[in-house]
Design an enzyme around this catalytic site. Sequence first.
Site, PDB file in Angstrom:
ATOM      1  N   THR A  77       1.216  -0.891  16.981  1.00  0.00           N
ATOM      2  CA  THR A  77       1.959  -0.514  15.784  1.00  0.00           C
ATOM      3  C   THR A  77       3.435  -0.361  16.134  1.00  0.00           C
ATOM      4  O   THR A  77       3.864  -0.729  17.219  1.00  0.00           O
ATOM      5  CB  THR A  77       1.294   0.716  15.106  1.00  0.00           C
ATOM      6  OG1 THR A  77       1.974   0.971  13.891  1.00  0.00           O
ATOM      7  CG2 THR A  77       1.324   1.963  15.976  1.00  0.00           C
ATOM      8  N   GLY A 108      -0.731   2.105   0.507  1.00  0.00           N
ATOM      9  CA  GLY A 108      -1.246   1.097   1.441  1.00  0.00           C
ATOM     10  C   GLY A 108      -2.408   1.561   2.304  1.00  0.00           C
ATOM     11  O   GLY A 108      -2.701   0.938   3.330  1.00  0.00           O
ATOM     12  N   TYR A 132       1.450   4.647   3.248  1.00  0.00           N
ATOM     13  CA  TYR A 132       0.267   5.346   2.739  1.00  0.00           C
ATOM     14  C   TYR A 132       0.328   6.847   2.919  1.00  0.00           C
ATOM     15  O   TYR A 132      -0.528   7.566   2.428  1.00  0.00           O
ATOM     16  CB  TYR A 132      -1.017   4.799   3.402  1.00  0.00           C
ATOM     17  CG  TYR A 132      -1.045   4.990   4.895  1.00  0.00           C
ATOM     18  CD1 TYR A 132      -0.591   3.986   5.740  1.00  0.00           C
ATOM     19  CD2 TYR A 132      -1.484   6.179   5.460  1.00  0.00           C
ATOM     20  CE1 TYR A 132      -0.582   4.156   7.113  1.00  0.00           C
ATOM     21  CE2 TYR A 132      -1.485   6.353   6.829  1.00  0.00           C
ATOM     22  CZ  TYR A 132      -1.036   5.342   7.646  1.00  0.00           C
ATOM     23  OH  TYR A 132      -1.015   5.519   8.995  1.00  0.00           O
ATOM     24  N   LYS A 187       5.370  -4.510  17.683  1.00  0.00           N
ATOM     25  CA  LYS A 187       4.642  -5.714  17.268  1.00  0.00           C
ATOM     26  C   LYS A 187       5.276  -7.009  17.785  1.00  0.00           C
ATOM     27  O   LYS A 187       4.573  -7.966  18.082  1.00  0.00           O
ATOM     28  CB  LYS A 187       4.496  -5.748  15.744  1.00  0.00           C
ATOM     29  CG  LYS A 187       3.570  -4.654  15.221  1.00  0.00           C
ATOM     30  CD  LYS A 187       3.374  -4.744  13.724  1.00  0.00           C
ATOM     31  CE  LYS A 187       2.534  -3.580  13.230  1.00  0.00           C
ATOM     32  NZ  LYS A 187       2.261  -3.669  11.790  1.00  0.00           N
ATOM     33  N   ARG A 199      17.760  -6.137   0.205  1.00  0.00           N
ATOM     34  CA  ARG A 199      19.154  -5.685   0.126  1.00  0.00           C
ATOM     35  C   ARG A 199      20.049  -6.676   0.865  1.00  0.00           C
ATOM     36  O   ARG A 199      21.100  -7.059   0.388  1.00  0.00           O
ATOM     37  CB  ARG A 199      19.191  -4.298   0.794  1.00  0.00           C
ATOM     38  CG  ARG A 199      20.399  -3.506   0.570  1.00  0.00           C
ATOM     39  CD  ARG A 199      20.195  -2.126   1.147  1.00  0.00           C
ATOM     40  NE  ARG A 199      19.711  -2.153   2.535  1.00  0.00           N
ATOM     41  CZ  ARG A 199      19.488  -1.076   3.254  1.00  0.00           C
ATOM     42  NH1 ARG A 199      19.664   0.120   2.734  1.00  0.00           N
ATOM     43  NH2 ARG A 199      19.061  -1.171   4.506  1.00  0.00           N
ATOM     44  N   GLY A 233      12.002  -7.152   6.331  1.00  0.00           N
ATOM     45  CA  GLY A 233      11.845  -6.717   7.720  1.00  0.00           C
ATOM     46  C   GLY A 233      10.479  -7.163   8.236  1.00  0.00           C
ATOM     47  O   GLY A 233       9.825  -8.022   7.634  1.00  0.00           O
ATOM     48  N   GLY A 234      10.051  -6.551   9.316  1.00  0.00           N
ATOM     49  CA  GLY A 234       8.777  -6.935   9.947  1.00  0.00           C
ATOM     50  C   GLY A 234       7.583  -6.762   9.031  1.00  0.00           C
ATOM     51  O   GLY A 234       6.640  -7.563   9.070  1.00  0.00           O
ATOM     52  N   ALA A 235       7.603  -5.735   8.194  1.00  0.00           N
ATOM     53  CA  ALA A 235       6.445  -5.472   7.331  1.00  0.00           C
ATOM     54  C   ALA A 235       6.260  -6.620   6.335  1.00  0.00           C
ATOM     55  O   ALA A 235       5.137  -7.104   6.124  1.00  0.00           O
ATOM     56  CB  ALA A 235       6.646  -4.148   6.592  1.00  0.00           C
TER      57      ALA A 235
HETATM   58  P1  ATR Z   1      10.287  -3.165   9.489  1.00  0.00           P
HETATM   59  O1  ATR Z   1      10.301  -4.149  10.589  1.00  0.00           O
HETATM   60  O2  ATR Z   1       9.436  -1.965   9.733  1.00  0.00           O
HETATM   61  O3  ATR Z   1      10.062  -3.751   8.128  1.00  0.00           O
HETATM   62  P2  ATR Z   1      13.085  -3.222   9.304  1.00  0.00           P
HETATM   63  O4  ATR Z   1      13.141  -4.509   9.994  1.00  0.00           O
HETATM   64  O5  ATR Z   1      14.063  -2.154   9.621  1.00  0.00           O
HETATM   65  O6  ATR Z   1      11.727  -2.514   9.484  1.00  0.00           O
HETATM   66  O7  ATR Z   1      13.114  -3.540   7.733  1.00  0.00           O
HETATM   67  C1  ATR Z   1      13.103  -2.541   6.797  1.00  0.00           C
HETATM   68  C2  ATR Z   1      13.229  -3.140   5.411  1.00  0.00           C
HETATM   69  O8  ATR Z   1      13.481  -2.085   4.472  1.00  0.00           O
HETATM   70  C3  ATR Z   1      14.383  -4.096   5.260  1.00  0.00           C
HETATM   71  O9  ATR Z   1      14.027  -5.074   4.319  1.00  0.00           O
HETATM   72  C4  ATR Z   1      15.494  -3.184   4.725  1.00  0.00           C
HETATM   73  O10 ATR Z   1      16.501  -3.844   4.018  1.00  0.00           O
HETATM   74  P3  ATR Z   1      17.727  -4.510   4.827  1.00  0.00           P
HETATM   75  O11 ATR Z   1      17.193  -5.763   5.436  1.00  0.00           O
HETATM   76  O12 ATR Z   1      18.757  -4.763   3.797  1.00  0.00           O
HETATM   77  O13 ATR Z   1      18.151  -3.496   5.840  1.00  0.00           O
HETATM   78  C5  ATR Z   1      14.686  -2.346   3.772  1.00  0.00           C
HETATM   79  N1  ATR Z   1      15.300  -1.067   3.407  1.00  0.00           N
HETATM   80  C6  ATR Z   1      15.362   0.058   4.129  1.00  0.00           C
HETATM   81  N2  ATR Z   1      15.980   1.044   3.436  1.00  0.00           N
HETATM   82  C7  ATR Z   1      16.319   0.513   2.224  1.00  0.00           C
HETATM   83  C8  ATR Z   1      16.957   1.017   1.047  1.00  0.00           C
HETATM   84  N3  ATR Z   1      17.388   2.273   0.969  1.00  0.00           N
HETATM   85  N4  ATR Z   1      17.128   0.178   0.009  1.00  0.00           N
HETATM   86  C9  ATR Z   1      16.712  -1.098   0.055  1.00  0.00           C
HETATM   87  N5  ATR Z   1      16.090  -1.633   1.140  1.00  0.00           N
HETATM   88  C10 ATR Z   1      15.891  -0.840   2.196  1.00  0.00           C
END
Ligand code: ATR
Length: 277
Positions: free
Chosen positions: A65, A245, A225, A69, A155, A132-134
């Site tokens: 996790t 989730g 979740y 990953k 974003r 992001g990764g998810a």
């Molecule tokens: P993970 O790999 O766990 O998904 P990550 O790569 O940090 O983590 O990605 C987090 C996601 O949440 C990204 O899509 C991020 O948007 P950005 O790519 O613009 O950073 C999004 N995210 C996090 N906080 C946010 C917020 N307050 N509003 C909109 N998107 C947000």
Amino acid sequence: MTELKKYFAVIGNPIHHSLSPQIHSAFAKEAGLHINYEAVLSPLDEFKNTIHKLIEKKLSGANVTLPFKKEAYELASQHSSHAKIAEAVNTLEFKDDQIIGHNTDGIGLVRDLEQNLNVDLKSKKILLIGAGGAAEGVIYSILEKEPSELTLTNRTIKKSNVIQNKMEMHAKSFNMNLNVIEITKLPHQYFDLIINATSAGINNTELGIDHKVFHDSSLAYDMMYDKKTSFIREAQSQGSKTSDGLGMLVEQAAEAFFIWHQIKPKTKSLIKSLREL
Ligand code: ATR
């Protein structure tokens, strides 16, 4: 002679919150298997070492996790097709000196939606929020179901474009209808299914999406979740049905269990009892 229990682990940082030991122990009990499954905290720069130490202890399989990953993907010598596309691994299998990497997140999400929440993804208009990764871990499994439209919004638009290009490379055997839109430029239109794959809920920040994406016939699904996020609250205020989730967590674990033991565990009653907890 006492039976030697097969040894499994989930590795992350942090890891104390993980429900995986509970889920896999419940699956094993139901299947009549005796396994040892524990949560292992790996130092942030020690993932590879942590795995090798566990292999010395005869680890048969591991779940991986956050935030490891991608490193698990790099560590594996062979990959399932879903792991290859996501370039991320959440399930490791140790077999004849080989490390095989799988990714069961997308399958877990799709099974939760289709089998537990009765949403047929084919022909649905879907909005996936996050790049992001998810999001990257699940998008291909959603596209494989051939929704009438999948809109990916984030974003930071560049990250969505990278995912879109990657999907165009891989989606050869089915019709793909994938659009990318900046989060602040979403059209005033509702979607049948809105999936939140961002980490905004962790800090309880608002996503700033147009309320019009929600409708009283939509389902808003948050991959988180362990708390009611502002995304879920917003969706409810617009009359949408919602889900967290937890079902995805159990279903991705069920697929990992199948990879390791070739047994398909029942999931519905476990989801129910975890939710009651
Ligand atoms: P993970 O790999 O766990 O998904 P990550 O790569 O940090 O983590 O990605 C987090 C996601 O949440 C990204 O899509 C991020 O948007 P950005 O790519 O613009 O950073 C999004 N995210 C996090 N906080 C946010 C917020 N307050 N509003 C909109 N998107 C947000």
